[in-house]
Design a protein around this motif. Structure first.
Motif, short mmCIF file in Angstrom:
data_model
loop_
_atom_site.label_atom_id
_atom_site.label_comp_id
_atom_site.label_asym_id
_atom_site.label_seq_id
_atom_site.Cartn_x
_atom_site.Cartn_y
_atom_site.Cartn_z
N ILE A 37 0.84 -1.20 0.00
CA ILE A 37 0.00 0.00 0.00
C ILE A 37 0.88 1.25 0.00
N PRO A 42 -2.74 3.27 -3.34
CA PRO A 42 -3.98 3.08 -4.11
C PRO A 42 -5.05 4.11 -3.76
N VAL A 45 -9.69 0.53 -2.98
CA VAL A 45 -9.30 -0.78 -2.45
C VAL A 45 -10.55 -1.64 -2.26
N GLU A 47 -11.60 -5.38 -0.55
CA GLU A 47 -11.21 -6.53 0.27
C GLU A 47 -12.34 -7.56 0.20
N MET A 72 -12.30 2.40 0.47
CA MET A 72 -12.14 0.96 0.68
C MET A 72 -13.51 0.31 0.81
N PHE A 127 -6.37 -1.75 -6.12
CA PHE A 127 -5.76 -2.60 -5.08
C PHE A 127 -6.85 -3.52 -4.55
#
Length: 264
Positions: A37, A42, A45, A47, A72, A127
């Protein structure tokens, strides 16, 4: 050859703010993740696989330091943390939100598989972190869903790439993905191989994606329910050539037949 990444482990202190220090990544693995990171900074993101949310908190703290405007998105098929019954997936992030100036930049998508929420998340992802069941078809399905939404030089992090050597012999989905994808690869090792790796998308990744589809011939440890597996297939049909869809269908039929034989 594998590329290496310098560990950046200053962000793990955020876990001390939670009610328990439970996390399924080690300090060194977080250092690898945050090192990437820090290097790539990024802006978006994703996940996939949340559990308690300890790693989510670490990533958000790292983004606060190196890419404070980054967004994110955390996706998990389960609304409840699978190892903390009665607690929601991602509960640890909620516990530390007052210590994160960028908390508003995070969003959970819980209770659904990735293809059912990816359109809402949208493209431009640079990412991604794949950390789900580790058994086949697991992260292979999710990467194939995610790839069309990734930027051309996006980084994908895979956790538990060697878990099959220590605790679970069937936990090799991330390693299979790592070995079959055509990309620039990061894999830190010296005296001990870290149980985490990453790759960066290149212009060769998509043209060679049939290799990843072919990996779905490796024995599956579980069968996704029909609604979920069709959601993946529908998403693949939007973006991939017919050869890839044919491979998917052939191996899907074979895996279902294999499970039915075992049940007979």
């Amino acid at each position: 050859m594998y590329k290496q990444i310098g560990l950046y482990d200053l962000q793990e202190d955020i876990l001390s703010k939670t009610t328990e220090s439970y996390c399924e990544m080690t300090k060194a693995e977080h250092g690898f993740l945050c090192g990437l990171i820090k290097k790539f900074q990024p802006g978006k993101v994703v996940e996939v696989g949340v559990a308690g949310g300890g790693t989510t908190a670490v990533v958000m703290k790292c983004l606060e330091a190196v890419s404070p405007d980054a967004k994110m998105y955390s996706v998990d098929i389960s609304k409840e943390c699978y190892r903390r019954k009665g607690r929601p997936s991602g509960f640890q992030l909620e516990e530390v939100k007052e210590f994160l100036t960028n908390y508003k930049n995070h969003q959970f998508y819980l209770g659904k598989v990735l293809p059912k929420v990816i359109e809402d998340i949208g493209g431009g992802i640079d990412f991604a972190i794949l950390d789900t069941v580790h058994a086949m078809p697991g992260e292979v399905l999710d990467f194939l869903c995610l790839l069309p939404y990734l930027k051309k030089d996006a980084v994908v992090v895979l956790h538990d790439v060697t878990l099959n050597l220590s605790r679970s012999e069937k936990a090799f989905a991330t390693k299979i993905l790592f070995d079959t994808v055509h990309a620039d690869k990061y894999y830190n090792y010296k005296d001990q191989i870290l149980n985490i790796a990453a790759f960066q998308i290149t212009e060769h990744t998509l043209p060679a994606i049939a290799n990843v589809f072919s990996s779905l011939s490796v024995s599956w440890a579980y069968l996704p329910n029909l609604s979920d597996i069709m959601a993946y297939r529908d998403k693949y049909r939007e973006f991939y050539e017919q050869e890839c869809i044919d491979l998917f269908d052939i191996f899907l039929d074979a895996q279902y037949a294999r499970f039915h034989r075992q049940e007979a």
